[in-house]
Design an enzyme around this catalytic site. Structure first.
Site, PDB file in Angstrom:
ATOM      1  N   ALA A  53       0.827  -1.208   0.000  1.00 23.03           N
ATOM      2  CA  ALA A  53       0.000   0.000   0.000  1.00 23.03           C
ATOM      3  C   ALA A  53       0.862   1.260   0.000  1.00 23.03           C
ATOM      4  O   ALA A  53       1.075   1.888  -1.044  1.00 23.03           O
ATOM      5  CB  ALA A  53      -0.946  -0.019   1.203  1.00 23.03           C
ATOM      6  N   GLU A  71      11.271   6.517  -2.100  1.00 20.00           N
ATOM      7  CA  GLU A  71      11.470   5.774  -3.351  1.00 20.00           C
ATOM      8  C   GLU A  71      11.967   6.720  -4.431  1.00 20.00           C
ATOM      9  O   GLU A  71      11.621   7.903  -4.427  1.00 20.00           O
ATOM     10  CB  GLU A  71      10.151   5.120  -3.788  1.00 20.00           C
ATOM     11  CG  GLU A  71       9.600   4.102  -2.804  1.00 20.00           C
ATOM     12  CD  GLU A  71       8.265   3.516  -3.265  1.00 20.00           C
ATOM     13  OE1 GLU A  71       7.807   3.849  -4.387  1.00 20.00           O
ATOM     14  OE2 GLU A  71       7.669   2.741  -2.512  1.00 20.00           O
ATOM     15  N   HIS A  80       8.027  -1.467  -5.973  1.00 20.55           N
ATOM     16  CA  HIS A  80       6.728  -0.804  -6.169  1.00 20.55           C
ATOM     17  C   HIS A  80       6.064  -1.263  -7.475  1.00 20.55           C
ATOM     18  O   HIS A  80       5.784  -0.480  -8.376  1.00 20.55           O
ATOM     19  CB  HIS A  80       6.893   0.721  -6.168  1.00 20.55           C
ATOM     20  CG  HIS A  80       5.619   1.434  -5.800  1.00 20.55           C
ATOM     21  ND1 HIS A  80       5.593   2.625  -5.113  1.00 20.55           N
ATOM     22  CD2 HIS A  80       4.313   1.127  -6.026  1.00 20.55           C
ATOM     23  CE1 HIS A  80       4.337   3.012  -4.934  1.00 20.55           C
ATOM     24  NE2 HIS A  80       3.545   2.116  -5.484  1.00 20.55           N
TER      25      HIS A  80
END
Length: 520
Positions: free
Chosen positions: A223, A253, A271
């Site tokens: 999530a 990220e 991801h």
């Protein structure tokens, strides 16, 4: 009409657009004034300067979920519809969760790496079955519900926590409803988080949460990175409390170095939750559908901005829009869950089309509790898919005030109105007691024993912790003859930390306490 597809979205979306318009593809924002519609993904920045040059632009479609790369207020000011594709990746995210669930249970990445490195270590990578295991889901929105359905196909028992999903929705899906996240921790063999990222949910899985879990639990996060406290997870892995973890998202990220990457029982992916050809194609197609609807007079179902209230109703209803949103948030904050919303409009506002006011209540009630950002277009649909019943009623007379709005969430009622030349929102009733208090951005509610010194105790505790009080009001109905029924509402100039509220609520003479912030 002409449409610019500024980024690659997939052939199906482009093809759909070409059935209706002249379409150009490529980075041609320097000619944005030539186009009626624009399709983008995440790289194109649609700033106020770009919009100023977009003299013919009427619609922007974002092939994806977020619209952070679009200046939505500037677009709204110019009457440009902005729409996204919020459901384009839900199946992909749910499937990736199941992929990681299976990989975590059967040690698939580790076994692959071992075998390709020339080692046959069959006994080392013995795993566990999913059948008859309990999957705990934290956050039961679109993705959580899809995960539950798929996990049940493996014979898993599923228990979920999300107080903002109606009880009937759980029953329809055959999922046990946990009243608290602690109930999930106590029984789950696997835990997956699908919560929205808000200040309240950040570090949801922390040291305290891991301590309440079963020994040997396995944890997944597909999530948002900040939902999990990395240091707490690392400590839980070190102690053996957590047998393994699968992570697709991270606090920052992109990232290629992380302490957890060296753990043999941690699986990571960069991801990939929304990364499939189908999701990319679906996002482009849905964005194209929305732009076509906007340019041809159709219904734009995923718009993130909408026109203001009609001019003829604005004078009457306009001041009540922020009030209704505030009442929705307060009612849910006090109720602590959301199965059913009842909205009553009393007075002259009842003669108007009050649907925008009901939607404003939903905005307040659902805000911060769903994966998708709630707006005036999608709020009714989000309520419906979560099994939340919404009931609206009107009466053209109101006692004591010209207009009143009553919002009741699962038996918890709050009442408000606007007062004065500046139409300031006021809270008139909460927790069963009446008062008159001008609403501020941050509030704290306390139920307590009616005795001297209680207000002073709250003020002293707040002062010692650097919380500045703006105003306060108390309510007690003498006819109840219940000394524990007194209610105090305090407004402050900043958020009230939950631990301070809990400290007061646990002290002698206090029954309960709740903090509610109307603005994050």
């Amino acid at each position: 009409m002409r449409v610019l597809v500024a980024e690659k979205i997939g052939a199906s979306g482009v093809g759909l657009l070409r059935e209706h318009f002249d379409v150009d593809e490529g980075d041609h924002l320097d000619r944005i004034g030539e186009y009626d519609g624009l399709i983008i993904r995440s790289a194109t920045q649609v700033t106020a300067d770009v919009l100023e040059r977009a003299t013919n632009l009427k619609a922007i479609g974002r092939a994806g979920v977020g619209v952070d790369n679009v200046d939505v207020p500037a677009a709204t000011k110019r009457g440009i519809v902005v729409a996204n594709a919020p459901q384009s990746n839900v199946v992909t995210a749910a499937e990736h969760t199941l992929a990681l669930l299976l990989a975590l249970a059967r040690n698939i990445p580790q076994a692959h790496a071992s075998l390709t490195a020339g080692r046959w270590e069959r006994s080392k990578f013995s795993g566990v079955e999913l059948m008859d295991k309990t999957l705990g889901i934290l956050g039961f929105g679109r993705i959580g519900q899809l995960v539950a359905h798929r996990a049940q196909a493996f014979g898993m028992r599923v228990i979920a926590f999300d107080p903002y999903v109606g009880a009937e929705r759980y029953k329809d899906l055959g999922v046990e409803r946990a009243e608290t996240s602690d109930e999930v921790y106590a029984v789950a063999d696997f835990i997956t988080v699908h919560l929205p990222k808000t200040p309240e949910t950040e570090n949801w899985l922390d040291d305290a949460a891991f301590a309440k879990m079963k020994d040997g639990v396995r944890v997944l996060n597909v999530a948002r990175g900040p939902l999990v406290d990395d240091a707490a997870l690392q400590a839980a892995l070190d102690s053996g409390k957590v047998a393994g973890a699968a992570l697709d998202v991270f606090r920052s990220e992109p990232i290629t170095e992380h302490p957890l990457f060296s753990y043999p029982n941690v699986i990571v992916t960069p991801h990939l939750g929304a990364s499939t050809a189908e999701a990319t194609d679906r996002a482009g197609y849905q964005a194209a559908e929305q732009v076509i609807a906007a340019l041809t007079g159709g219904s734009v179902t995923t718009a993130v901005n909408v026109p203001a209230v009609a001019a003829e109703d604005l004078e009457v209803l306009g001041p009540f829009l922020p009030l209704c949103q505030d009442l929705g948030r307060i009612a849910v904050g006090l109720a602590g869950r959301l199965d059913r919303i009842e909205v009553e409009f009393l007075g002259r506002i009842a003669d108007r089309d009050t649907r925008p006011l009901s939607i404003a209540v939903l905005l307040g009630a659902l805000g911060g509790h769903t994966e998708d950002e709630v707006n005036a277009v999608n709020a009714p649909a989000l309520a419906e898919e979560r099994g939340i019943e919404v009931i609206e009623s009107k009466r053209t007379s109101a006692r004591d005030f010209t207009d009143l709005v009553r919002v009741t969430v699962d038996g918890t009622r709050v009442v408000g109105t606007v007062l004065g030349r500046r139409d300031r929102p006021h809270l008139l009733e909460a927790m069963g007691q009446r008062f008159n208090l001008e609403l501020q951005d941050h509030l704290a509610f306390f139920r307590y024993r009616d005795q001297p010194g209680m207000i002073g105790r709250v003020g002293t505790c707040f002062g010692e912790n650097g919380v500045n009080i703006i105003s306060a009001a108390v309510g007690l109905d003498p006819e109840t003859k219940d000394s524990l029924a007194a209610v105090m509402v305090v407004t402050t100039d900043g958020p009230v930390p939950p631990d301070i509220v809990d400290e007061i609520a646990r002290s002698d003479g206090f029954v309960s306490g709740t903090a509610v912030s109307l603005r994050n």
